[in-house]
Design a protein around this motif. Structure first.
Motif, mmCIF file in Angstrom:
data_model
loop_
_atom_site.group_PDB
_atom_site.id
_atom_site.type_symbol
_atom_site.label_atom_id
_atom_site.label_comp_id
_atom_site.label_asym_id
_atom_site.label_seq_id
_atom_site.Cartn_x
_atom_site.Cartn_y
_atom_site.Cartn_z
ATOM 1 N N HIS A 248 30.911 37.263 51.748
ATOM 2 C CA HIS A 248 31.312 37.566 50.373
ATOM 3 C C HIS A 248 30.216 37.175 49.388
ATOM 4 C CE1 HIS A 248 35.624 38.762 50.335
ATOM 5 N NE2 HIS A 248 35.572 38.297 51.567
ATOM 6 N N HIS A 249 29.705 35.994 49.535
ATOM 7 C CA HIS A 249 28.726 35.468 48.585
ATOM 8 C C HIS A 249 27.444 36.287 48.583
ATOM 9 C CE1 HIS A 249 26.480 32.601 46.193
ATOM 10 N NE2 HIS A 249 25.541 32.566 47.135
ATOM 11 N N GLU B 246 32.142 47.143 42.857
ATOM 12 C CA GLU B 246 33.570 47.432 42.699
ATOM 13 C C GLU B 246 33.746 48.878 42.263
ATOM 14 O OE1 GLU B 246 37.481 45.613 40.357
ATOM 15 O OE2 GLU B 246 35.538 44.579 40.310
ATOM 16 N N THR C 192 39.446 43.201 45.630
ATOM 17 C CA THR C 192 38.392 43.906 44.906
ATOM 18 C C THR C 192 38.275 45.357 45.348
ATOM 19 O OG1 THR C 192 37.165 41.840 44.705
ATOM 20 C CG2 THR C 192 35.938 43.879 44.310
ATOM 21 N N GLN D 124 28.941 41.002 48.821
ATOM 22 C CA GLN D 124 29.943 41.751 48.060
ATOM 23 C C GLN D 124 29.473 42.097 46.650
ATOM 24 O OE1 GLN D 124 34.215 41.196 48.368
ATOM 25 N NE2 GLN D 124 34.288 40.748 46.174
ATOM 26 N N ARG D 125 29.023 41.124 45.918
ATOM 27 C CA ARG D 125 28.712 41.379 44.507
ATOM 28 C C ARG D 125 27.529 42.324 44.329
ATOM 29 N NH1 ARG D 125 27.597 36.757 39.841
ATOM 30 N NH2 ARG D 125 27.305 38.217 38.104
#
Length: 260
Positions: free
Chosen positions: A87-88, A97, A161, A91-92
Motif C-alpha cells: 500500500h505504502h 484512485e 479506495t 497504491q498512491r
C-alpha cells in the motif's frame, strides 16, 4: 523508418552522446538510456521509466482508465513483501484512485532474465499473458508467478479506495477464468528482444485491443522511438533543455550529412 521528425531528432540526440538526458523521478543514467541501442539489452530502469511515463500520462485523465505498474511491484510480491508496504509504495503513486479502471499492465522480469507482460482486462474480466520467451520448462513457474501477483491485485481491488470499479463484477481475480496465453506473437525471442517488447507494450496510448498482441515492427526503429519517448516525455523536468540541445544536435547532424 516509421519515426516522425521530432522522434528522429530526439533519437539522434540520445545516440550522439551529447547532453545529459535524465528523468525527474528515476535515476536514469546515460548508460541506462544508451542500453536501448541496437543489440544491447535495455536495463530494468528503462522499462520502469517507460511504465512511469505511461502512468503519468494516464493520470492526466479526469478518471484514469489504466494502471501501469513497474516491474518492482511483481518482484516485491514474489519475494513476500509485507502487505502494508505494498500500500505504502504502490497504491498512491502507481494506482490512482478512479471509478473507470479498464486495464492493468504488469511487466515481470523472470529469473531467466527475460521479460513478459501480464495485462488485466478489468471490464471483461480477463487476464492475458504476453510472453515471447515461453518454454515448456518455464510455463509452470510463470503461471505461479502470475497467480501470486493476481492474488495481491485482488486484495488491492477490494480496498475501499478501488472497490467502486467492481460494482458489477468481482474484484477477486481467481474467479476471472484461466490466464489466457496471447496468440499471434513470437514465442522464442532473445532476452534483449523481450525487454524491447515489454517496453513497447508499456508505451502505447493506453487503449487496448488484440492489435497489441501483434508484431511491433522493426526492432531498431522501436528502440529509437522508445528512447525519444523517454527524453521527450512531458513529465521530464529537463524537457525544455533537452529540446534545445536536441535541436542543436540535429542541426549539426544535418550539416555533417548534407554539406553545402
Amino acid at each position: 523508418m516509421g519515426l516522425d521528425v521530432e522522434a528522429t531528432r530526439l533519437a539522434v540526440y540520445v545516440y550522439a552522446f551529447i547532453g545529459d538526458p535524465r528523468h525527474d523521478i528515476h535515476d536514469l543514467t546515460r548508460d541506462d538510456l544508451l542500453s536501448l541501442r541496437p543489440r544491447l539489452t535495455p536495463s530494468a530502469v528503462v522499462v520502469n521509466t517507460l511504465a512511469l511515463v505511461a502512468s503519468r500520462n494516464a493520470r492526466r485523465r479526469t478518471n484514469a482508465t489504466c494502471w501501469f505498474l513497474p516491474s518492482t511491484f511483481a518482484a516485491d510480491i514474489l519475494r513476500g513483501i509485507v502487505w502494508d508496504d505494498v500500500h505504502h509504495i504502490y497504491q498512491r503513486f502507481w494506482m490512482p484512485e478512479t471509478t473507470a479502471l479498464e486495464h492493468v499492465f504488469v511487466p515481470i522480469w523472470d529469473v531467466d532474465e527475460a521479460w513478459y507482460m501480464m495485462i488485466l482486462d478489468v471490464r471483461k474480466p480477463r487476464v492475458y499473458s504476453l510472453d515471447v520467451h515461453r518454454t515448456v520448462e518455464n510455463m509452470t513457474r510463470k503461471e505461479k508467478q502470475m497467480t501470486d501477483v493476481l492474488r495481491a491485485l485482488s486484495l488491492m481491488f477490494a480496498t475501499p479506495t478501488h472497490i467502486l470499479n467492481f460494482t458489477d463484477r468481482s474484484p477477486n481475480t481467481s474467479g476471472w477464468g484461466c490466464i489466457l496465453q496471447a496468440s499471434g506473437i513470437p514465442e522464442d525471442l532473445t532476452r534483449a528482444e523481450t525487454a524491447i517488447w515489454a517496453c513497447s507494450w508499456l508505451s502505447h496510448s493506453g487503449g487496448f485491443s488484440r492489435n497489441i498482441f501483434g508484431l511491433m515492427g522493426d526492432e531498431d526503429t522501436l528502440r529509437m522511438r522508445l528512447a525519444s519517448s523517454i527524453v521527450g516525455a512531458q513529465c521530464n523536468e529537463l524537457r525544455p533543455a533537452v529540446d534545445e540541445a536536441s535541436q542543436a544536435t540535429w542541426q549539426a547532424f544535418v550539416r555533417a550529412k548534407l554539406p553545402l
